[in-house]
Design a protein around this motif. Structure first.
Motif, short mmCIF file in Angstrom:
data_model
loop_
_atom_site.label_atom_id
_atom_site.label_comp_id
_atom_site.label_asym_id
_atom_site.label_seq_id
_atom_site.Cartn_x
_atom_site.Cartn_y
_atom_site.Cartn_z
N TYR A 154 39.13 42.29 37.29
CA TYR A 154 39.29 40.95 37.85
C TYR A 154 40.57 40.33 37.29
CZ TYR A 154 34.55 40.81 39.80
OH TYR A 154 33.43 41.05 40.55
N TYR A 155 41.16 39.45 38.07
CA TYR A 155 42.37 38.74 37.63
C TYR A 155 42.12 38.00 36.32
CZ TYR A 155 45.97 35.05 37.67
OH TYR A 155 46.97 34.18 37.34
N HIS A 156 40.96 37.36 36.19
CA HIS A 156 40.71 36.58 34.98
C HIS A 156 40.48 37.46 33.76
CE1 HIS A 156 36.46 37.55 35.49
NE2 HIS A 156 36.44 36.97 36.68
N SER B 58 44.60 34.41 46.09
CA SER B 58 43.67 35.44 45.65
C SER B 58 44.26 36.83 45.86
CB SER B 58 42.33 35.31 46.38
OG SER B 58 41.37 36.19 45.84
N ASN C 29 40.73 35.59 42.11
CA ASN C 29 39.77 34.50 41.94
C ASN C 29 39.37 33.93 43.29
OD1 ASN C 29 39.82 34.69 39.15
ND2 ASN C 29 41.42 33.15 38.93
N HIS D 4 39.25 31.15 46.10
CA HIS D 4 40.13 30.09 46.56
C HIS D 4 39.67 29.62 47.94
CE1 HIS D 4 43.24 30.37 43.45
NE2 HIS D 4 43.07 31.68 43.50
N SER E 159 47.23 36.43 32.80
CA SER E 159 46.76 35.62 33.93
C SER E 159 47.10 34.15 33.72
CB SER E 159 45.25 35.80 34.13
OG SER E 159 44.53 35.39 32.99
N GLU F 78 46.70 37.43 43.11
CA GLU F 78 45.97 37.66 41.85
C GLU F 78 45.40 39.08 41.82
OE1 GLU F 78 44.66 32.96 41.27
OE2 GLU F 78 43.24 34.44 42.07
N ARG G 247 37.46 35.39 47.98
CA ARG G 247 38.32 36.13 47.08
C ARG G 247 38.70 37.45 47.73
NH1 ARG G 247 34.29 36.56 42.53
NH2 ARG G 247 36.05 35.75 41.34
N GLU H 1 32.19 33.38 48.52
CA GLU H 1 31.58 32.92 47.27
C GLU H 1 30.10 33.29 47.26
OE1 GLU H 1 32.13 28.93 44.52
OE2 GLU H 1 32.31 28.81 46.68
#
Length: 421
Positions: free
Chosen positions: A289-291, A267, A257, A259, A297, A270, A167, A216
């Motif tokens: 965060y994007y989410h 990412s 996020n 990817h 989003s 985002e 990310r 991650e």
């Protein structure tokens, strides 16, 4: 002395920092560090400098190569080597130095100046090449060019695992140009990486923003701080607070996020959207965060073009009328939605009479052919207004754009390059 200088130069050429450092250790007879001004230690270890040294670097007064800086309370002597064509500096931090030792150490260090200048020159040239290749990589990765990012990274010596997800975190400051804090940004992130088992990829600066590529969490080597993503969230937020306080500014962070490596540009976009989301809400010093951008989003999940289509479908006739008649209907609609259709408050914000707001509300309802008392209609309209603001902030949709739905394809593809900036 000339013979010794040539010997040290030869060692620097043949063996680099380790060989040069070992020879200096013999002639200085004092503990020392060989560090560059961008916060990297090259001897005795190749690691980011400690917090203490980083703070000293940050507050070093200006002095020339023929001078020195002495911290009596720390018994620390600092010597500098520089090049005319580069801002990067090489520093020799010599500890356990009494004031009476300074003259002798200066004479001894003089024999190493040629070797130190060669070493600095090699670092500058490597840095310039990395910067050039990195810019090519990021342009290819984040401007929509269809090339395999992992191959480009490997060509520059940046090792990322194509089987792993990553990310992007983007960092920006509105108070001052990012270039003015670039050195400390890189140094502090490098130190964070080293402290937490190299959990993040080397920090970069691109188009006036800091860029950090993070793997991650589950794939990071076992360490208590990596037990779950919330830990990394807290670590990064603490870094943001500390950095902002140190430089007396408000640093904003947007994070995309996870990817696959080949889709890392998603990412990046985002993270870019997360920054725009905060800016269009007039926030400063946020960490998002994007989410966490809610329904926005979800609207952007289908890509920029679908977000544009949503905006034009919901607001198209209103945007066209506003542009042709300079009617401020969009600004009025936004404030009405934000104040739950409080005409008095909206009028005060717009510096107009309340009857003007009522007239505009009726005109908006007429143009959109929607019942503005319907909660679902209001919800969709507010989402469209926010999406439009973000598209403008990301330079995908020009402010005040007027056009027909048929021009969507042209506008979208004309703005794809701008989103990377």
């Amino acid at each position: 002395m000339e013979q010794k200088s040539l010997e040290l130069l030869q060692t620097s050429i043949a063996q680099g920092a380790d060989g040069l450092g070992n020879d200096l250790k013999k002639i200085l007879k004092k503990p020392f560090l060989l560090v560059t001004g961008d916060g990297r230690e090259y001897y005795p270890e190749k690691i980011p400098v400690s917090e203490t040294i980083r703070k000293i670097l940050q507050h070093l007064p200006s002095f020339t190569d023929d001078q020195y800086y002495y911290m009596e309370e720390r018994r620390l002597l600092v010597l500098q080597v520089s090049l005319e064509d580069s801002e990067l500096r090489l520093f020799l931090f010599i500890s356990r130095v009494a004031e009476k030792d300074i003259d002798g150490l200066l004479q001894t260090a003089l024999t190493a100046r040629l070797a130190l200048m060669y070493f600095l020159r090699s670092k500058v040239e490597v840095g310039q090449e990395i910067s050039r290749v990195t810019d090519e990589i990021l342009t290819s990765a984040f401007a929509g060019v269809k090339s395999r990012l992992e191959n480009l990274l490997q060509q520059s010596g940046i090792e990322l695992d194509e089987k792993q997800s990553y990310r992007v975190m983007l960092v920006e400051s509105e108070e001052q140009p990012f270039e003015s804090i670039e050195v400390d940004f890189k140094a502090s992130i490098l130190q964070l990486m080293h402290q937490y088992n190299d959990a993040m990829v080397c920090p970069l600066v691109w188009h006036g923003r800091g860029v950090v590529i993070m793997p991650e969490i589950e794939t990071v080597p076992e360490h208590p701080v990596h037990e779950h993503e919330q830990c990394m969230h807290r670590i990064l937020q603490q870094w943001q607070r500390d950095f902002s306080k140190r430089h007396q500014l408000l640093l904003s962070c947007g994070i995309g996020n996870m990817h696959a490596l080949s889709d890392l540009q998603k990412s990046y976009r985002e993270a870019r959207l997360a920054l725009s989301y905060g800016r269009t809400k007039h926030e400063q010093g946020f960490f998002r965060y994007y989410h966490d951008c809610g329904i926005v989003s979800n609207i952007f999940a289908g890509g920029v073009e679908s977000a544009f289509e949503f905006c034009r479908t919901a607001l198209g006739r209103l945007l066209d009328y506003d542009g042709e008649n300079d009617a401020d209907l969009l600004a009025t609609l936004k404030l009405l939605l934000e104040t739950n259709f409080n005409y008095t408050t909206t009028a005060a914000e717009l510096f107009v009479h309340v009857n003007t707001v009522r007239y505009r509300s009726d005109k908006i309802e007429q143009l959109l052919a929607r019942d503005l008392n319907d909660p679902d209609v209001r919800f969709n309209l507010y989402a469209a207004v926010r999406v439009r603001e973000i598209l403008v902030d990301m330079h995908i949709l020009p402010s005040g754009y007027v056009g027909n739905a048929g021009s969507v394809h042209e506008k979208i593809h004309g703005g794809e390059e701008a989103v990377s900036h």
